[in-house]
Scaffold this motif. Sequence first.
Motif, PDB file in Angstrom:
ATOM      1  N   GLY A  42       0.859  -1.183   0.000  1.00  0.00           N
ATOM      2  CA  GLY A  42       0.000   0.000   0.000  1.00  0.00           C
ATOM      3  C   GLY A  42       0.895   1.232   0.000  1.00  0.00           C
ATOM      4  N   SER A  43       0.340   2.358  -0.475  1.00  0.00           N
ATOM      5  CA  SER A  43       1.165   3.571  -0.414  1.00  0.00           C
ATOM      6  C   SER A  43       1.339   4.031   1.022  1.00  0.00           C
ATOM      7  CB  SER A  43       0.621   4.685  -1.319  1.00  0.00           C
ATOM      8  OG  SER A  43      -0.752   4.800  -1.217  1.00  0.00           O
ATOM      9  N   ASP A  44       0.471   3.566   1.910  1.00  0.00           N
ATOM     10  CA  ASP A  44       0.667   3.805   3.352  1.00  0.00           C
ATOM     11  C   ASP A  44       2.077   3.407   3.780  1.00  0.00           C
ATOM     12  OD1 ASP A  44      -1.839   4.709   3.902  1.00  0.00           O
ATOM     13  OD2 ASP A  44      -2.591   2.827   4.733  1.00  0.00           O
ATOM     14  N   PHE A  53      -4.853  13.761   3.983  1.00  0.00           N
ATOM     15  CA  PHE A  53      -4.773  12.358   4.384  1.00  0.00           C
ATOM     16  C   PHE A  53      -3.961  12.223   5.687  1.00  0.00           C
ATOM     17  CE2 PHE A  53      -2.906   7.998   3.382  1.00  0.00           C
ATOM     18  CZ  PHE A  53      -4.051   7.334   3.789  1.00  0.00           C
ATOM     19  N   ASP A  98       1.114  12.887  -3.524  1.00  0.00           N
ATOM     20  CA  ASP A  98       0.339  11.660  -3.347  1.00  0.00           C
ATOM     21  C   ASP A  98      -0.810  11.667  -4.359  1.00  0.00           C
ATOM     22  OD1 ASP A  98      -1.257   9.570  -2.562  1.00  0.00           O
ATOM     23  OD2 ASP A  98      -1.341  10.138  -0.440  1.00  0.00           O
ATOM     24  N   SER A 150      -5.141   0.611  -4.774  1.00  0.00           N
ATOM     25  CA  SER A 150      -6.303   0.437  -3.891  1.00  0.00           C
ATOM     26  C   SER A 150      -7.559   1.127  -4.393  1.00  0.00           C
ATOM     27  CB  SER A 150      -6.004   1.027  -2.507  1.00  0.00           C
ATOM     28  OG  SER A 150      -4.938   0.367  -1.905  1.00  0.00           O
ATOM     29  N   LYS A 151      -7.395   2.105  -5.267  1.00  0.00           N
ATOM     30  CA  LYS A 151      -8.550   2.935  -5.615  1.00  0.00           C
ATOM     31  C   LYS A 151      -9.105   2.496  -6.972  1.00  0.00           C
ATOM     32  CE  LYS A 151      -7.717   4.863  -1.711  1.00  0.00           C
ATOM     33  NZ  LYS A 151      -8.562   4.602  -0.544  1.00  0.00           N
ATOM     34  N   ASN A 197      -7.549  14.365  -0.507  1.00  0.00           N
ATOM     35  CA  ASN A 197      -8.513  13.647   0.320  1.00  0.00           C
ATOM     36  C   ASN A 197      -8.620  14.433   1.612  1.00  0.00           C
ATOM     37  OD1 ASN A 197      -9.913  11.869   1.904  1.00  0.00           O
ATOM     38  ND2 ASN A 197      -8.399  10.234   1.871  1.00  0.00           N
ATOM     39  N   CYS A 211      -1.402  16.232  -1.452  1.00  0.00           N
ATOM     40  CA  CYS A 211      -2.273  15.145  -1.870  1.00  0.00           C
ATOM     41  C   CYS A 211      -3.049  15.676  -3.075  1.00  0.00           C
ATOM     42  CB  CYS A 211      -3.212  14.837  -0.704  1.00  0.00           C
ATOM     43  SG  CYS A 211      -4.283  13.447  -0.950  1.00  0.00           S
ATOM     44  N   ALA A 257      -3.018   9.220  -5.169  1.00  0.00           N
ATOM     45  CA  ALA A 257      -3.842   8.016  -4.991  1.00  0.00           C
ATOM     46  C   ALA A 257      -5.082   8.025  -5.893  1.00  0.00           C
ATOM     47  CB  ALA A 257      -4.254   7.894  -3.518  1.00  0.00           C
ATOM     48  N   TYR A 258      -5.561   9.237  -6.235  1.00  0.00           N
ATOM     49  CA  TYR A 258      -6.818   9.346  -7.005  1.00  0.00           C
ATOM     50  C   TYR A 258      -6.615   9.960  -8.387  1.00  0.00           C
ATOM     51  CZ  TYR A 258      -8.505   8.502  -2.317  1.00  0.00           C
ATOM     52  OH  TYR A 258      -8.712   7.948  -1.087  1.00  0.00           O
ATOM     53  N   TYR A 284       0.087  11.152   6.607  1.00  0.00           N
ATOM     54  CA  TYR A 284       1.305  11.972   6.527  1.00  0.00           C
ATOM     55  C   TYR A 284       1.749  12.332   7.948  1.00  0.00           C
ATOM     56  CZ  TYR A 284      -0.923  12.711   1.961  1.00  0.00           C
ATOM     57  OH  TYR A 284      -1.566  12.528   0.763  1.00  0.00           O
ATOM     58  N   ARG A 286      -3.309  -4.663  -0.668  1.00  0.00           N
ATOM     59  CA  ARG A 286      -2.295  -3.745  -0.169  1.00  0.00           C
ATOM     60  C   ARG A 286      -1.103  -3.629  -1.118  1.00  0.00           C
ATOM     61  NH1 ARG A 286      -4.046  -0.903   1.172  1.00  0.00           N
ATOM     62  NH2 ARG A 286      -2.633   0.024   2.682  1.00  0.00           N
ATOM     63  N   ILE A 287      -1.228  -2.776  -2.088  1.00  0.00           N
ATOM     64  CA  ILE A 287      -0.080  -2.533  -2.969  1.00  0.00           C
ATOM     65  C   ILE A 287      -0.152  -1.124  -3.585  1.00  0.00           C
ATOM     66  CG2 ILE A 287      -1.207  -3.875  -4.857  1.00  0.00           C
ATOM     67  CD1 ILE A 287       1.740  -4.597  -5.734  1.00  0.00           C
ATOM     68  N   THR A 319      -1.391   4.257  -6.092  1.00  0.00           N
ATOM     69  CA  THR A 319      -1.874   3.065  -5.398  1.00  0.00           C
ATOM     70  C   THR A 319      -2.750   2.203  -6.300  1.00  0.00           C
ATOM     71  OG1 THR A 319      -3.113   2.261  -3.487  1.00  0.00           O
ATOM     72  CG2 THR A 319      -3.892   4.304  -4.466  1.00  0.00           C
TER      73      THR A 319
HETATM   74  C1  LIG Z   1      -4.638  10.205  -0.351  1.00  0.00           C
HETATM   75  C2  LIG Z   1      -4.382   8.794  -0.006  1.00  0.00           C
HETATM   76  N1  LIG Z   1      -3.143   8.328  -0.078  1.00  0.00           N
HETATM   77  C3  LIG Z   1      -2.860   7.057   0.215  1.00  0.00           C
HETATM   78  C4  LIG Z   1      -3.853   6.198   0.630  1.00  0.00           C
HETATM   79  C5  LIG Z   1      -3.476   4.826   1.033  1.00  0.00           C
HETATM   80  O1  LIG Z   1      -3.541   3.964   0.004  1.00  0.00           O
HETATM   81  P1  LIG Z   1      -3.035   2.484   0.125  1.00  0.00           P
HETATM   82  O2  LIG Z   1      -4.249   1.641   0.211  1.00  0.00           O
HETATM   83  O3  LIG Z   1      -2.235   2.292  -1.126  1.00  0.00           O
HETATM   84  O4  LIG Z   1      -2.191   2.366   1.353  1.00  0.00           O
HETATM   85  C6  LIG Z   1      -5.152   6.637   0.714  1.00  0.00           C
HETATM   86  C7  LIG Z   1      -6.209   5.724   1.171  1.00  0.00           C
HETATM   87  O5  LIG Z   1      -7.272   6.074   1.549  1.00  0.00           O
HETATM   88  C8  LIG Z   1      -5.429   7.966   0.398  1.00  0.00           C
HETATM   89  O6  LIG Z   1      -6.663   8.462   0.499  1.00  0.00           O
END
Ligand SMILES: Cc1ncc(COP(=O)(O)O)c(C=O)c1O
Length: 376
Positions: free
Chosen positions: A92-94, A118, A193, A225-226, A166, A162, A195-196, A121, A234-235, A223
């Motif tokens: 995950g990017s987490d 988010f 970031d 995940s979205k 988010n 971000c 992610a979206y 951070y 988780r990647i 990510t």
């Molecule tokens: C802006 C942002 N970055 C990263 C993530 C985390 O993504 P991942 O599932 O890849 O850990 C999210 C998840 O909600 C997110 O909203």
Amino acid sequence: MDLPPKRECLEEIKPYVPGKPVEEVKREYNLEEVIKLASNENPLGPSPRAQEAMRESVEEVSFYPDGNCYRLKRILTRRMGVDQEELIIGNGSDELLKLLAETYINPGDEAVMPQPSFSEYDFAMKVMGGISRFVPLRSDFEYDLEAMLEAVNERTRLVFLCNPNNPTGTFVNHRNLSNFIKKLPRGVIVVVDEAYCEYASDPYFPHSLELLEGGHPLLVLRTFSKIYGLAGLRIGYGIGSKQLIADMQRVREPFNVNYMAQVAAAAALEDDLHLARSRNLVEEGRRQVALGLEEMGLYPVPSQANFFFVNIGVDSREAFPLFLKRGIVIRTGDIFGYPNYIRVNFGTLEQNQLFLDALKEVREELGVGEGSPGSG
Ligand SMILES: Cc1ncc(COP(=O)(O)O)c(C=O)c1O
């Protein structure tokens, strides 16, 4: 029990509160159907190609995965025109956020980040004993880039952006991002970031990979995940200079990304049809929801993401259980500092309609009828 004292910096960390899981809501409210619109997941699910690739690979899981994620990286390099050494894959990017902080943050070091944004951070900083400098968004929910520059000082190591943000869905455009990066002192890493980003349709949305060539330290995070619908695996991945990636590789665990995740992500990347369908669904959802909200006198913050942030004119903490009772899970805005707002991801068109119907009823139940605008 006699435990040693825990590290002081942990005192400040509050555990992450995830969106309420569907099974929990079903149990608590005795419901058969529950729609989760709280974690910005893809209502179309994973790409069919990813599902097939996983089914075909089940027997391989007795082996350790490729710690270097070679196959996946090869596809990414081909699609994005970057080198393997400019890529890092994470659980995950987490995880990548945490690896970044583990690489560069000593106690007392600082990061500048927008608020609300988010929460991970801040978590990544706090876990390393770092300090987060929060810079509020402007009243129109856009980034206050000037104020972010002013918050940078000699202890600043990271700046987080971000994009789209988010929970607001707002974004910084290419020119503003590029100028912002140029004005930062050399030794400050910018984390973009994205992610979206696959949902962003604005023509001025940044081409962040071009900015990587500008020479300023930059880490772009993406990510699976979205839009790729693989949150449960988780990647995610990061793109940065070879030096930055090599630094981060020092703190990465040898097998941080599981085999199924690698296989599924590689297949999902090649599934352009699923990507296009997912994107189109969100675009349709944006129009549908904007119209439905307008009928209630509500106006969401313009969003480039697969979710929207909207003032519903009542305290979202009171509205939350009323949504749950109707089998709909949303995110309350209080966690972002906006108690009258909710963050909701676009679902299927049918789910969006159920949400709109529920919102109407919830507002009536809480005494805000038609014609009582909630925005502003
Ligand atoms: C802006 C942002 N970055 C990263 C993530 C985390 O993504 P991942 O599932 O890849 O850990 C999210 C998840 O909600 C997110 O909203």
